[in-house]
Design an enzyme around this catalytic site. Structure first.
Site, PDB file in Angstrom:
ATOM      1  N   GLU A 241     -14.589  35.231  43.694  1.00 27.28           N
ATOM      2  CA  GLU A 241     -15.596  34.013  43.613  1.00 27.28           C
ATOM      3  C   GLU A 241     -15.642  33.782  42.124  1.00 27.28           C
ATOM      4  O   GLU A 241     -16.442  34.370  41.547  1.00 27.28           O
ATOM      5  CB  GLU A 241     -16.798  34.140  44.442  1.00 27.28           C
ATOM      6  CG  GLU A 241     -16.736  34.647  45.641  1.00 27.28           C
ATOM      7  CD  GLU A 241     -16.297  33.272  46.542  1.00 27.28           C
ATOM      8  OE1 GLU A 241     -16.316  32.273  46.048  1.00 27.28           O
ATOM      9  OE2 GLU A 241     -15.980  33.526  47.820  1.00 27.28           O
ATOM     10  N   CYS A 275     -21.961  28.488  39.100  1.00 30.90           N
ATOM     11  CA  CYS A 275     -20.518  27.981  39.481  1.00 30.90           C
ATOM     12  C   CYS A 275     -20.294  26.818  40.260  1.00 30.90           C
ATOM     13  O   CYS A 275     -19.292  26.011  39.797  1.00 30.90           O
ATOM     14  CB  CYS A 275     -19.706  29.191  40.081  1.00 30.90           C
ATOM     15  SG  CYS A 275     -20.702  29.563  41.721  1.00 30.90           S
TER      16      CYS A 275
END
Ligand code: ADP
Length: 517
Positions: A241, A275
């Site tokens: 991720e 993010c």
């Protein structure tokens, strides 16, 4: 358990980003203990993996209740460690953790249980299933921006599936790592099921090389690539991720008041250290000046600080300030203009950076191409739908995106063409909050998905099982082949033709069965 001389233990000082003061010290895990961790993890796996799922879920229930009871204390530790405001600690770090536990409690048994699969007619008489078998010791390496949920969610997903877990939390937010370790201890998980190793990249690298059965990594693209290379040597499966450079596309017919508020929140929540934060804003030229004015008003109304009502907290990681500075410097040198915020040379000392909106940027600038992970929002006008899509898809990342319009058709059409792990229509970031949806990135934003059913199943070997009662002495496709070729030919032609010829099928099938000795 310490298996090394005390003098070798290194201590990591913990600095509060908001105040700059040293608030604690954490003992680093010596790398020579790595094999011991794996040994403990494998021992624990032997019994944990055979425990029925409802029993494992019982431990998760206890863990959840402890988090609920200790919510304020945990929020305080997160804010001390990261500099984020308290509201964000509970809304964006604690709530998603609790919701993920809830989701797993509700769905784990069904998602990880034996699944029956249809068996085709040609395999008459058999039954087909999928089983989910835990992998072993899962290594979770987590970052500092949402230090609770980005560690806990993969951990509990792996645990529910019957794996034991080693967590290496970020050295930038070690207090939260310590708290997680303590929470699991107090929830009564069997010894060795959960182990936490503290330290920086050397410790992370040593555990990565220690041959875990799965690696779940959340962090930078740079580190993700290093981990993937190491994992490849031993064919260790991974989920990565990584970063994002999420575009927000605002069409002229959107609710501009809502979109302006969303841009301010989407870009500056957690000081942009998300993010999935909005890192590029594309606005249809017809409403560009009007929208910029609204956005400027929204950003000017934000309050920075560490009190209970503050909107924007501090940066967490000192090195990240330099990334923001470098991107802004380059943009300003090449003619970009500040709508809000300050030039880097006018920034105050410390970790608070002003929420900064920038216009007159070029597509090849770092501010557009590279992840910022800070409170910086470049705004670019566009003329057509095609142009907006090309801009949005024009970076190496593809984590999340948002499309703003009142035209539902257009919203769905544009969303379908964005190369992105997720798209939000008339909102920002929020897909991550629905644990039923998959989470993960396209392109350099990562490999694999978690949350949803996938998030439980990645930690298991997916095992195909076919069951035959074993009554017949042979199968039609087994030896000897003598005389079978024309029968199979007719069987397959009749079976796979657009209009099935059941009479021919049955005649040839029966002949093949008769041929079976
Ligand atoms: P961030 O800048 O978001 O912290 P990093 O990728 O540097 O991203 O760090 C994320 C996590 O990865 C942290 O826990 C860090 O200690 C760990 N880490 C950094 N380098 C390595 C490495 N070479 N091998 C394993 N883990 C690492």
């Amino acid at each position: 358990m310490n298996v090394h001389p005390v003098e070798e233990v290194r201590r990591i000082p913990v600095t509060s980003p908001a105040t700059g003061k040293i608030i604690a010290e954490i003992e680093e895990t010596p790398v020579h203990e790595v094999p011991f961790f794996y040994e403990q993890g494998r021992k624990a796996f032997a019994s944990w993996s055979t425990m029925p799922i409802p029993n494992r879920i019982g431990f998760l229930r206890k863990l959840k209740q402890m988090i609920v009871n200790e919510m304020e204390e945990i929020a305080r530790v997160i804010s001390d460690d990261t500099g984020k405001v308290l509201t964000e600690s509970i809304v964006a770090d604690i709530m998603p953790t609790l919701d993920a536990i809830d989701h797993i409690i509700r769905h784990a048994e069904k998602v990880l249980g034996r699944q029956k699969v249809r068996t085709p007619l040609l395999l008459f008489g058999k039954k087909s299933f999928i089983e989910y078998m835990p992998r072993g010791v899962v290594l979770v390496i987590s970052p500092w921006n949402y230090p609770l949920q980005l560690a806990m969610v993969p951990m509990i997903s792996a645990l529910a599936g019957g794996n034991s877990v080693i967590l290496k939390p970020s050295e930038v937010t070690p207090l939260v790592g310590k708290y997680i370790e303590d929470l699991f201890k107090r929830s009564g998980f069997p010894e060795g099921t959960i182990q936490v190793a503290h330290g920086g990249k050397e410790v992370g690298a040593a555990f990565t090389a220690g041959k875990p059965d799965y690696i779940f990594f959340t962090g930078s693209v740079r580190t993700g690539k290093i981990i993937q290379q190491q994992a490849a040597k031993d064919l260790i499966p991974t989920t990565l991720e990584l970063g994002g450079k999420d575009p927000m596309i605002v069409f002229g017919d959107a609710n501009l008041d809502r979109a302006a508020k969303a841009a301010a929140w989407g870009a500056f929540t957690n000081s942009g250290q998300v993010c999935m934060s909005a890192e590029r804003l594309y606005v249809e030229r017809t409403v560009y000046p009007e929208f910029l004015e609204k956005l400027q008003g929204e950003v000017h109304s934000l309050r920075q600080g560490d009190d209970i009502d503050a909107d924007v907290g501090s940066m967490t990681f000192p090195a990240q300030k330099n990334v923001v500075r470098e991107q802004l410097d380059e943009a300003l040198q090449r003619g970009a203009k500040l709508v809000t915020g300050l030039k880097p040379e006018d920034w105050k000392e410390g970790m608070y950076l002003p929420p900064t909106v920038v216009t007159d940027v070029e597509q090849d600038m770092k501010i557009i191409q590279d992840e910022t992970f800070g409170p910086l929002l470049p705004v670019v006008p566009f003329d057509t739908e095609e142009e907006a899509i090309a801009y949005a898809n024009g970076t190496a990342y593809g984590l999340n995106a948002s499309v703003w319009t009142r035209d539902r058709e257009k919203a769905r059409r544009v969303s379908s063409r964005l190369v992105s792990g997720a798209v939000v229509i008339n909102d920002v970031i929020i897909t991550v909050a629905n644990h039923g949806l998959p989470f993960g990135g396209a392109k350099e934003s990562g490999i694999g998905r978690y949350h949803s059913e996938a998030g439980l199943r990645i930690f298991c070997h997916e095992k195909a099982i076919m069951e035959d009662k074993g009554f017949l002495n042979s199968e039609i496709q087994w030896y000897p082949y003598k005389g079978k070729y024309p029968l199979f030919l007719n069987l397959f032609k009749s079976y796979f033709s657009e209009k099935r010829d059941w009479v021919t099928f049955a005649r040839n099938y029966i002949s093949l069965l008769r041929n079976n000795k």
